[in-house]
Motif scaffolding. Structure first.
Motif, short mmCIF file in Angstrom:
data_model
loop_
_atom_site.label_atom_id
_atom_site.label_comp_id
_atom_site.label_asym_id
_atom_site.label_seq_id
_atom_site.Cartn_x
_atom_site.Cartn_y
_atom_site.Cartn_z
N ASP A 89 -21.26 28.76 66.67
CA ASP A 89 -21.69 29.96 65.95
C ASP A 89 -21.56 29.72 64.46
O ASP A 89 -20.47 29.39 63.96
CB ASP A 89 -20.84 31.17 66.36
N TYR A 90 -22.67 29.91 63.75
CA TYR A 90 -22.70 29.74 62.31
C TYR A 90 -22.83 31.10 61.63
O TYR A 90 -23.46 32.02 62.16
CB TYR A 90 -23.91 28.91 61.89
N ARG A 91 -22.27 31.19 60.43
CA ARG A 91 -22.54 32.32 59.53
C ARG A 91 -22.78 31.74 58.15
O ARG A 91 -21.98 30.96 57.64
CB ARG A 91 -21.39 33.31 59.49
N TYR A 92 -23.90 32.12 57.53
CA TYR A 92 -24.24 31.66 56.19
C TYR A 92 -24.20 32.83 55.21
O TYR A 92 -24.61 33.94 55.53
CB TYR A 92 -25.65 31.07 56.16
N GLU A 93 -23.76 32.54 54.00
CA GLU A 93 -23.78 33.54 52.94
C GLU A 93 -24.01 32.85 51.60
O GLU A 93 -23.28 31.92 51.24
CB GLU A 93 -22.46 34.32 52.89
N VAL A 94 -25.04 33.27 50.88
CA VAL A 94 -25.24 32.80 49.51
C VAL A 94 -24.23 33.51 48.63
O VAL A 94 -24.14 34.75 48.65
CB VAL A 94 -26.68 33.07 49.04
N LEU A 95 -23.44 32.75 47.86
CA LEU A 95 -22.39 33.34 47.04
C LEU A 95 -22.84 33.63 45.61
O LEU A 95 -22.38 34.58 44.98
CB LEU A 95 -21.18 32.40 46.99
N SER A 96 -23.72 32.79 45.11
CA SER A 96 -24.23 32.90 43.74
C SER A 96 -25.47 32.03 43.67
O SER A 96 -25.82 31.35 44.64
CB SER A 96 -23.17 32.44 42.73
N PRO A 97 -26.18 32.00 42.54
CA PRO A 97 -27.39 31.17 42.50
C PRO A 97 -27.19 29.72 42.92
O PRO A 97 -28.07 29.13 43.52
CB PRO A 97 -27.83 31.29 41.04
N TYR A 98 -26.02 29.14 42.60
CA TYR A 98 -25.83 27.72 42.91
C TYR A 98 -24.61 27.49 43.79
O TYR A 98 -23.94 26.46 43.68
CB TYR A 98 -25.69 26.90 41.62
N SER A 99 -24.30 28.41 44.71
CA SER A 99 -23.19 28.19 45.64
C SER A 99 -23.44 28.97 46.92
O SER A 99 -24.13 29.98 46.93
CB SER A 99 -21.85 28.60 45.02
N ALA A 100 -22.85 28.48 48.03
CA ALA A 100 -23.06 29.11 49.33
C ALA A 100 -21.86 28.82 50.23
O ALA A 100 -21.13 27.84 50.04
CB ALA A 100 -24.34 28.63 49.98
N LEU A 101 -21.69 29.69 51.22
CA LEU A 101 -20.58 29.61 52.17
C LEU A 101 -21.13 29.50 53.59
O LEU A 101 -22.04 30.25 53.97
CB LEU A 101 -19.70 30.86 52.05
N LEU A 102 -20.58 28.57 54.35
CA LEU A 102 -20.90 28.41 55.77
C LEU A 102 -19.60 28.50 56.56
O LEU A 102 -18.63 27.82 56.24
CB LEU A 102 -21.56 27.05 56.02
N THR A 103 -19.58 29.35 57.58
CA THR A 103 -18.44 29.44 58.47
C THR A 103 -18.93 29.14 59.89
O THR A 103 -19.95 29.67 60.31
CB THR A 103 -17.78 30.82 58.43
N LYS A 104 -18.18 28.29 60.62
CA LYS A 104 -18.61 27.96 61.97
C LYS A 104 -17.41 27.82 62.90
O LYS A 104 -16.31 27.45 62.47
CB LYS A 104 -19.47 26.71 61.99
N ARG A 105 -17.67 28.13 64.17
CA ARG A 105 -16.65 27.98 65.21
C ARG A 105 -17.36 27.73 66.53
O ARG A 105 -18.35 28.40 66.85
CB ARG A 105 -15.77 29.21 65.29
#
Length: 323
Positions: free
Chosen positions: A212-228
């Motif tokens: 299971d993935y979750r993606y989130e754009v944090l700012s114009p040049y950064s992003a967060l991916l969480t997976k389990r």
């Protein structure tokens, strides 16, 4: 377009170095085509200036820090944390006027990195909440492509079966399942849930599993991916921090926040470095290096997050590293 930060970009904070990379000596860094110097004042706080002495244009990063002030390597002019010249060795009795200053910029430490602002930043560095406490930061990786290209690759899932074959994907399962893109209250794209089969989901995975993935754009040049993995196991959250060194090059760090208490730091680092070593040659092969946000590349339904990210850059008014 000139290789200079624009007004919109000056409103953001950008990562420029690992906090641990800045010691007692000045450190040369680059942001948006600008040569900069980082150093620590007498209290250990980071200070950022243009890497040019206002006296004769020498690089301040070649100098030294003495008693909480930065000394130019050419004539020894000394500058305090506010950028003001506080001493000229050739004229020991002379008190430099307020006009004798080096160009100073904003600097702060957060998330294990030092952040820079080239103007009056109206946006704070991205917040990170609810992540596992164990953190490792990998990099820097210097990449010959724009920062937006690199972030979009981090958000892309359709390449797993080919670029990361045998690791994050399999050529026999290239399909991208349907997913929904939503947005945060401030307009950042998010995928709350995305399922993928992976032959090796993490450094500690003994075999394949649904993840299971979750993606989130944090700012114009950064992003967060969480997976389990569906079958359990550690939670891994990864942040891609991109520093736009020029319009068509960037410096990347990847921060891993993990609940994995079995794998060593070296095992976790080797896994992530291997994954990015597969990405880098593909990233550097893409043309144009600047991310087209106004058309020019074909899109399919598997590219919903990429489309949302490009639209987000447009809404933010980002013009650096895009075309």
């Amino acid at each position: 377009m000139t290789d200079k930060p624009l007004a919109t970009e000056q409103g953001w904070w950008w990562p420029v170095a690992l906090d641990t990379d800045l010691g007692a000596e000045p450190l040369a860094v680059q942001l948006m085509g600008q040569a900069l110097v980082l150093w620590r004042d007498g209290q250990g706080a980071p200070v950022l200036m243009t890497d040019r002495c206002p006296h004769r244009g020498a690089q301040l990063s070649l100098g030294q820090v003495h008693d909480g002030v930065l000394q130019c390597p050419y004539h020894g002019w000394r500058f305090n944390a506010e950028g003001r010249c506080v001493g000229i060795p050739a004229q020991p009795s002379f008190v430099p006027p307020a006009t004798h200053t080096a160009c100073r910029h904003g600097a702060r430490s957060k998330h294990g990195l030092i952040w820079a602002s080239l103007g009056d930043a109206v946006h704070e560095p991205p917040a990170l909440r609810g992540l596992p406490s164990r953190r490792l930061i990998y990099g820097p990786f210097d990449v010959h492509t724009s920062a937006p290209r690199a972030v979009e690759n981090f958000l892309d899932t359709a390449h797993f079966a080919y670029v990361h074959r045998g690791w994050l994907g399999e050529a026999s399962h290239p399909e991208v399942p349907p997913y929904d893109v939503t947005t945060t209250a401030d307009g950042r794209p998010v995928i709350e849930q995305y399922k993928a089969w992976q032959p090796r989901a993490s450094a500690s995975s003994p075999g394949g599993d649904w993840v299971d993935y979750r993606y989130e754009v944090l700012s114009p040049y950064s992003a967060l991916l969480t997976k389990r993995a569906e079958g359990g196991g550690p939670q891994d959250s990864y942040v891609a921090w991109a520093c736009p060194t020029t319009e068509e090059s960037c410096r990347l760090w990847f921060a891993q926040y993990t609940s994995d208490d079995q794998s060593s730091d070296d095992e976790l680092r080797d896994f992530q470095v291997t994954i990015f070593s597969q990405d880098q040659p593909i990233l550097e092969s893409q043309q144009p290096r600047r991310l087209p946000i106004s058309g020019g590349e074909l899109m399919g339904s598997a590219d919903r997050l990429s489309v949302a990210y490009r639209r987000y850059l447009q809404r933010c008014g980002i013009a650096y590293g895009v075309c």
